[in-house]
Design an enzyme around this catalytic site. Structure first.
Site, PDB file in Angstrom:
ATOM      1  N   HIS A  22     -16.618  10.282 -14.500  1.00 22.95           N
ATOM      2  CA  HIS A  22     -15.778   9.464 -15.385  1.00 22.95           C
ATOM      3  C   HIS A  22     -15.843   7.984 -14.970  1.00 22.95           C
ATOM      4  CE1 HIS A  22     -12.027   8.761 -17.833  1.00 22.95           C
ATOM      5  NE2 HIS A  22     -11.977   7.730 -17.016  1.00 22.95           N
ATOM      6  N   GLU A  23     -15.621   7.741 -13.697  1.00 20.10           N
ATOM      7  CA  GLU A  23     -15.627   6.347 -13.237  1.00 20.10           C
ATOM      8  C   GLU A  23     -17.011   5.728 -13.388  1.00 20.10           C
ATOM      9  OE1 GLU A  23     -13.022   4.619 -12.743  1.00 20.10           O
ATOM     10  OE2 GLU A  23     -11.715   6.374 -12.884  1.00 20.10           O
ATOM     11  N   PRO A  47       2.484   4.933   1.010  1.00 21.11           N
ATOM     12  CA  PRO A  47       3.096   5.327   2.281  1.00 21.11           C
ATOM     13  C   PRO A  47       2.071   5.923   3.243  1.00 21.11           C
ATOM     14  CG  PRO A  47       4.303   6.256   0.422  1.00 21.11           C
ATOM     15  CD  PRO A  47       3.076   5.631  -0.135  1.00 21.11           C
ATOM     16  N   GLY A  72       0.815  -1.210   0.000  1.00 21.10           N
ATOM     17  CA  GLY A  72       0.000   0.000   0.000  1.00 21.10           C
ATOM     18  C   GLY A  72       0.842   1.251   0.000  1.00 21.10           C
ATOM     19  N   ASP A 105      -7.079   5.433 -20.948  1.00 24.19           N
ATOM     20  CA  ASP A 105      -8.232   4.720 -21.507  1.00 24.19           C
ATOM     21  C   ASP A 105      -8.128   4.694 -23.026  1.00 24.19           C
ATOM     22  OD1 ASP A 105      -9.235   4.526 -18.977  1.00 24.19           O
ATOM     23  OD2 ASP A 105     -10.700   6.138 -19.198  1.00 24.19           O
ATOM     24  N   HIS A 164     -17.555   4.500 -16.895  1.00 20.56           N
ATOM     25  CA  HIS A 164     -17.013   3.155 -17.105  1.00 20.56           C
ATOM     26  C   HIS A 164     -17.946   2.116 -16.496  1.00 20.56           C
ATOM     27  CE1 HIS A 164     -13.120   4.288 -18.619  1.00 20.56           C
ATOM     28  NE2 HIS A 164     -12.728   4.882 -17.506  1.00 20.56           N
ATOM     29  N   THR A 210       3.151  -0.435   8.821  1.00 20.80           N
ATOM     30  CA  THR A 210       3.994  -0.710   9.977  1.00 20.80           C
ATOM     31  C   THR A 210       3.138  -0.874  11.229  1.00 20.80           C
ATOM     32  OG1 THR A 210       5.675   0.665   8.941  1.00 20.80           O
ATOM     33  CG2 THR A 210       6.009   0.108  11.241  1.00 20.80           C
ATOM     34  N   THR A 260      -0.209   4.547   5.145  1.00 20.40           N
ATOM     35  CA  THR A 260      -1.542   3.973   5.282  1.00 20.40           C
ATOM     36  C   THR A 260      -1.634   3.041   6.484  1.00 20.40           C
ATOM     37  OG1 THR A 260      -0.864   2.354   3.639  1.00 20.40           O
ATOM     38  CG2 THR A 260      -2.255   4.142   2.888  1.00 20.40           C
TER      39      THR A 260
HETATM   40  P1  ADP Z   1       3.242   2.956   6.571  1.00 22.07           P
HETATM   41  O1  ADP Z   1       4.084   1.940   7.278  1.00 22.07           O
HETATM   42  O2  ADP Z   1       2.130   2.349   5.772  1.00 22.07           O
HETATM   43  O3  ADP Z   1       4.010   3.927   5.775  1.00 22.07           O
HETATM   44  P2  ADP Z   1       2.759   3.781   9.232  1.00 22.07           P
HETATM   45  O4  ADP Z   1       2.205   2.559   9.829  1.00 22.07           O
HETATM   46  O5  ADP Z   1       4.190   4.049   9.497  1.00 22.07           O
HETATM   47  O6  ADP Z   1       2.502   3.816   7.688  1.00 22.07           O
HETATM   48  O7  ADP Z   1       1.865   5.018   9.712  1.00 22.07           O
HETATM   49  C1  ADP Z   1       2.417   6.147  10.318  1.00 22.07           C
HETATM   50  C2  ADP Z   1       1.485   6.688  11.375  1.00 22.07           C
HETATM   51  O8  ADP Z   1       0.265   7.147  10.812  1.00 22.07           O
HETATM   52  C3  ADP Z   1       1.075   5.624  12.376  1.00 22.07           C
HETATM   53  O9  ADP Z   1       1.990   5.538  13.412  1.00 22.07           O
HETATM   54  C4  ADP Z   1      -0.280   6.126  12.843  1.00 22.07           C
HETATM   55  O10 ADP Z   1      -0.144   7.094  13.842  1.00 22.07           O
HETATM   56  C5  ADP Z   1      -0.830   6.792  11.623  1.00 22.07           C
HETATM   57  N1  ADP Z   1      -1.679   5.866  10.854  1.00 22.07           N
HETATM   58  C6  ADP Z   1      -1.445   5.420   9.612  1.00 22.07           C
HETATM   59  N2  ADP Z   1      -2.422   4.602   9.196  1.00 22.07           N
HETATM   60  C7  ADP Z   1      -3.297   4.497  10.205  1.00 22.07           C
HETATM   61  C8  ADP Z   1      -4.533   3.783  10.385  1.00 22.07           C
HETATM   62  N3  ADP Z   1      -5.037   3.002   9.411  1.00 22.07           N
HETATM   63  N4  ADP Z   1      -5.169   3.905  11.568  1.00 22.07           N
HETATM   64  C9  ADP Z   1      -4.666   4.690  12.533  1.00 22.07           C
HETATM   65  N5  ADP Z   1      -3.523   5.388  12.426  1.00 22.07           N
HETATM   66  C10 ADP Z   1      -2.839   5.320  11.279  1.00 22.07           C
HETATM   67 ZN    ZN Z   2     -11.005   5.956 -17.221  1.00 22.81          ZN
HETATM   68 MG    MG Z   3       6.139   2.065   7.398  1.00 25.97          MG
END
Ligand code: ADP
Ligand code: ZN
Ligand code: MG
Length: 620
Positions: A430-431, A210, A208, A507, A434, A215, A212
């Protein structure tokens, strides 16, 4: 496993020691060569003085002779440790001893004392050089461990108590959590799975963009299962020296084995697992060795031994295919940017730790933050709290958060896309174009999801279609339906927003390629008939054989005819799409409104909304 990099204090002390040693060596050398208190006599002069009876005693060494002069009887006798009066370089003189005996000079032999100070100096210099060299090496290697920690992995072993993250702390990624729950259950109660003989995934890859929460999710798995969490970043494996990375991997897994059950988490897997044989740049060989070792380790450990490897990447497309084979990272979990309700949940998670004024409306913030990842939302809440603190207020107000949102958005705009309301509207139509064309014309696949949450790096929105069954062949009508679906996005923009945009570029290129294949490969044009004019076949996006991009060998007139036919196929498909959408104008507007609000619709919802809208239409 617990090897830590030497603290800076320690290293400073060591370099100080090295400097001191060098200094000492230099002083000793200087002392050796410095003109001392003892005078150096030529041998002839020495002989003359002995003959003259001025010498009282000598000490004869291998290479030097040192001696004292006779003193007047009134003078105090020299203290035994005081320096000699003179020294002479010894020459091969057979008459020396007889002469000394004759003149009554006391003499004794000694091994030259100098070799001792010489070798002492040399030894010290050597030591100093070694220390200095080591110190330099450490500087070159960076702060990541010196010669002595060669190959020691620096996996931070967080004990059970240290992982406090739970699934509740991760929001808006429910699907990913559901998939990882199985891993948690296994770690908690491996026996249950072993009894049935079930094979547990060894590696799970979190994919996914960055921020999200990849970690965070990995930590939560360890936290939920109450097992140690050993984490390392892929880039930490790749060192300057060949073989170090591989040794690290070996080390890491040894340590993990000792602590099983546990989670090994490799962040930035792409830094290490880039496909082999790529660019010949830099530490390529080193990375390959490291990657190979990782593969060996993952294959090597026995099934169900309680070590589960999680890894994260935001570039799954560059990973070496070998990493994704069964028994390795054979399971992939998508951790995508959250939709509106997901964003609301994430905001609530982070609001737990800050005090918010009652006028803060989370729903509105969630609505206005399309495209934000979890980390951006966490950042937003934090910025709001900071603003409140700076004002001296005890809680962040709606205005604070509004201002925070503007700040975060400014940062985001540089990094990624935050769509303006107009753009969001355009993406939605647009979506939907489709999706509706695809749904109405049916064909071999059904729409499973329409979304206007920006995805990955390329798309602003997306429509997913899944074949209803395995297909090896496609009929002409199915291909024409697909072509119309591809063009549906652009047609919807033209119909409902008055003009087209650049958003349909990919497209169009896909559609053109597809139409060309229909004409020159599959013989689906009336005028050209069943001719194969293609060249250089390849498997295309549709799982079908297609012509390899460029122009074919057919020249002049035929080429013109091919172009005309391709244009005809495309324009026919375009008018089919237009007809579908025109007939459903009011439905399109009402579904677009829902899509804008909810940000995604699954296939079932889309069908229900379409039916409802059409029924209402007929009733009116
Ligand atoms: P990634 O590893 O995907 O780059 P991280 O896990 O390092 O992202 O996310 C960094 C910070 O952002 C986390 O420590 C948290 O505080 C916040 N965070 C990111 N995603 C979420 C989520 N889905 N729910 C709650 N907090 C999130
Ligand atoms: Zn399209
Ligand atoms: Mg990370």
């Amino acid at each position: 496993m617990n090897e830590r990099e030497p603290p800076t204090d320690d290293r400073r002390a060591r370099s100080l020691l090295a400097a001191l040693t060098v200094l000492l060596g230099a002083v000793l050398l200087l002392a050796e060569f410095a003109p001392g208190a003892t005078a150096v006599l030529p041998y002839s002069e020495f002989r003359t003085r002995v003959q003259a009876g001025r010498v009282s005693s000598v000490v004869i060494g291998d290479r030097m002779i040192r001696g004292r002069y006779r003193r007047p009887a009134t003078a105090a006798p020299p203290r035994p440790r005081s320096p000699m009066d003179f020294e002479v370089v010894r020459v091969a003189d057979p008459q020396l001893i007889p002469m000394l005996a004759e003149k009554g000079v006391a003499f004794e032999g000694t091994a030259d004392a100098r070799w001792l100070s010489w070798s002492l100096t040399a030894g010290l210099m050597l030591l100093a050089m070694l220390l200095l060299g080591r110190w330099l090496l450490q500087r070159v290697q960076g702060p990541t461990g010196g010669v002595l920690s060669f190959g020691k992995s620096r996996g931070r072993v967080a004990g059970e108590k240290e992982v406090t993250v739970r699934f509740d702390d991760v929001a808006g990624v429910d699907e990913a959590k559901r998939e990882l729950l199985e891993v948690v259950e296994f770690l908690r109660d491996a026996e249950r799975f072993k009894r049935v003989g079930a094979r547990i995934p060894r590696g799970v890859l979190l994919v996914g963009p960055p921020g999200t929460g990849k970690t965070l999710l990995a930590k939560a798995v360890a936290g939920e299962a109450r097992v140690p969490f050993i984490s390392l970043s892929g880039s930490e494996f790749v060192e300057m020296f060949v073989g170090v990375g591989a040794a690290r991997v070996r080390d890491l897994f040894e340590g993990a084995q000792a602590q099983a059950p546990c989670i090994v988490f490799i962040d930035e897997l792409d830094a290490l697992g880039r496909s082999r044989g790529g660019s010949g740049m830099g530490s390529n060989e080193e990375r390959e060795q490291t990657l190979n070792q990782l593969l060996v380790e993952m294959d090597g450990f026995a099934t169900n031994n309680g070590v589960i490897v999680l890894a994260a990447t935001n570039r799954p497309e560059i990973l070496d295919a070998a990493l994704l084979r069964p028994g390795r990272f054979d399971r992939q979990v998508l951790v995508d940017r959250p939709d509106r309700s997901g964003r609301l949940a994430i905001l609530k998670v982070h609001a737990r730790t800050v005090s918010l004024a009652p006028d803060v409306d989370m729903e509105t913030i969630a609505l206005e933050t399309t495209g934000y990842a979890g980390a951006d939302l966490a950042n937003l809440i934090n910025e709001g709290a900071l603003l409140a603190a700076r004002r001296g207020a005890s809680a962040a107000t709606g205005a604070d958060l509004q201002e925070a949102m503007e700040r975060v958005a400014a940062g985001l705009e540089r990094r990624s896309r935050v769509l303006s309301p107009d753009e969001r509207r355009r993406v939605a139509y647009h979506e939907l174009g489709h999706a509706l064309v695809g749904e109405v014309l049916g064909g071999a696949s059904r729409v499973t999801k329409v979304s206007i949450v920006p995805r990955g790096l390329g798309a602003l929105g997306y429509t997913l279609k899944r074949p209803t069954e395995d297909r090896y062949l496609m009929t002409e009508s199915e291909l024409r339906a697909q072509l119309a679906t591809l063009l549906g996005g652009r047609v919807a923009e033209a119909l409902f927003l008055g003009e087209v945009s650049t958003g349909a570029a990919s497209d169009l290129s896909q559609a053109t390629e597809m139409a060309r294949a229909m004409v020159v490969e599959f013989g689906m044009s009336q005028r050209l008939g069943a001719l194969s004019l293609g060249r250089g076949r390849q498997i295309g996006d549709w799982g079908l054989l297609m012509e390899n991009g460029g122009r074919s060998e057919h020249g002049g007139e035929l080429a013109d005819l091919v172009d005309t036919e391709i244009r005809l196929v495309v324009s026919t498909a375009e008018s089919v799409a237009r007809k579908v959408l025109e007939d459903r104008g009011p439905a399109v507007h009402s579904i677009a409104a829902t899509l804008l609000e909810r940000e995604h619709l699954d296939g079932g919802e889309l069908r229900t909304l379409l039916e409802e809208a059409m029924r209402g239409d007929v009733a009116r």
